[in-house]
Write a protein that holds these residues in place. Structure first.
Motif, mmCIF file in Angstrom:
data_model
loop_
_atom_site.group_PDB
_atom_site.id
_atom_site.type_symbol
_atom_site.label_atom_id
_atom_site.label_comp_id
_atom_site.label_asym_id
_atom_site.label_seq_id
_atom_site.Cartn_x
_atom_site.Cartn_y
_atom_site.Cartn_z
ATOM 1 N N ALA A 1 0.822 -1.210 0.000
ATOM 2 C CA ALA A 1 0.000 0.000 0.000
ATOM 3 C C ALA A 1 0.857 1.261 0.000
ATOM 4 O O ALA A 1 0.415 2.322 -0.449
ATOM 5 N N GLN A 2 2.094 1.123 0.512
ATOM 6 C CA GLN A 2 3.020 2.249 0.530
ATOM 7 C C GLN A 2 4.009 2.198 -0.640
ATOM 8 O O GLN A 2 4.944 2.989 -0.705
ATOM 9 N N GLY A 3 3.821 1.241 -1.535
ATOM 10 C CA GLY A 3 4.728 1.097 -2.673
ATOM 11 C C GLY A 3 6.050 0.454 -2.321
ATOM 12 O O GLY A 3 7.015 0.536 -3.093
ATOM 13 N N ILE A 4 6.127 -0.210 -1.160
ATOM 14 C CA ILE A 4 7.357 -0.858 -0.714
ATOM 15 C C ILE A 4 7.192 -2.359 -0.918
ATOM 16 O O ILE A 4 6.468 -3.030 -0.161
ATOM 17 N N THR A 5 7.817 -2.896 -1.970
ATOM 18 C CA THR A 5 7.660 -4.320 -2.277
ATOM 19 C C THR A 5 9.014 -4.964 -2.543
ATOM 20 O O THR A 5 9.958 -4.323 -2.987
ATOM 21 N N PHE A 6 9.077 -6.261 -2.274
ATOM 22 C CA PHE A 6 10.286 -7.033 -2.579
ATOM 23 C C PHE A 6 10.576 -6.997 -4.074
ATOM 24 O O PHE A 6 11.730 -6.862 -4.496
#
Length: 305
Positions: free
Chosen positions: A80-85
């Motif tokens: 949701a915050q644009g923080i992805t692996f």
């Protein structure tokens, strides 16, 4: 040597940047806007402001560099915050490989993680995919796979200081996780903590040693330590004793299933899975191959706690 660093303001990046400057290299860091205060020895560094997802910024950071080091890694993702692996541990590496090829940077050092594989957790899978992409490129690559890393955090997140905060300082007994119904071998799974200064030394050495090209190094400390032994050592370094009790991991997983989408919850289901797998090197000879001697995980090395 001018060395572009992607992820140079983090825990490991801070120490690598300092080591590079001490060795006479010029670190050029990609720094997110507002993060200049996280740069180690800014007077010895060149700074390029921007995000890893911006190809023009990546190319600007790599232009004129002799080598690039990619260090970005996250322990949890928050889509949701644009923080992805996927974005930071895989796509970011793909984009940096493309920028290196376009700008003529032939040398690429990648920080992966010990125990990654193609059918593991999202963390493990994206790290593994990044390794495969680098190996299939035309670049002269070296991959480092450290176990859990300890050392002075310099105000950043770090393994031991996080465990001290979340477990040792808590009034709740420390959990000795175990699988199954009975507390057999509670807290007995093993890790091999490795010093951040040793990891930094390995990176700096590899830049000027052609024998490290096309090599993967699993970086583990010299000892395999149980979860219980690690918590006991951290507590002693903090001047405390800690009550520890067996904790069924099934209950922790169930709680995480409900709450790990929230940043305030301390652990995710994937982190629990990887923790219970342990994290030791199958063949602990990488430091010997590099000509370095790894530091023991001991109370005297944890004075920053």
């Amino acid at each position: 040597m001018k060395v572009a660093i992607i992820g140079g303001t983090g825990f490991v990046g801070f120490h690598i940047t300092r080591r590079l400057a001490a060795a006479g290299h010029v670190p050029r860091l990609l720094v997110r806007p507002g993060n200049d205060g996280k740069v180690a020895q800014p007077g010895s560094c060149e700074i390029v402001h921007g995000e890893v997802g911006d190809s023009a910024v990546l190319e600007a950071c790599l232009t004129g560099a002799d080598a690039v080091i990619y260090l970005i890694g996250i322990l949890r993702e928050f889509p949701a915050q644009g923080i992805t692996f996927e974005a930071l541990q895989h796509q970011g590496v793909l984009d940096t490989i493309a920028a290196a090829q376009k700008t003529g940077v032939g040398r690429f050092l990648l920080m992966s993680a010990n125990g990654v594989h193609g059918d593991g957790t999202s963390y493990q899978r994206t790290k593994y995919q990044a390794e495969m992409a680098l190996k299939s490129s035309s670049l002269r690559w070296t991959i480092f796979r450290p176990s859990v890393i300890f050392g002075n955090p310099e105000g950043r997140m770090e393994f031991c200081s996080q465990l001290k905060k979340d477990i040792i300082d808590s009034p709740i007994p420390a959990p000795l996780f175990y699988e199954g119904l009975l507390p057999v071998n509670a807290g007995a799974f093993e890790l091999a903590p490795v010093s951040v200064t040793d990891v930094a030394d390995a990176f700096v050495l590899a830049l000027t040693e052609s024998r490290t090209e096309s090599q993967t190094y699993s970086l583990c400390g010299p000892e395999r330590l149980s979860w219980k032994a690690i918590l006991t050592t951290i507590a002693a370094a903090a001047g405390k004793t800690k009550v520890m009790l067996p904790a069924p991991v099934v209950a922790i997983r169930a709680t995480a299933a409900m709450l790990d989408r929230f940043p305030w919850f301390p652990i995710s289901r994937d982190q629990i899975k990887m923790l219970m797998e342990g994290n030791v090197c199958a063949e602990n000879d990488s430091f010997a191959r590099l000509g370095l001697t790894p530091t023991r995980f001991a109370v005297e090395q944890l004075d920053y706690l």
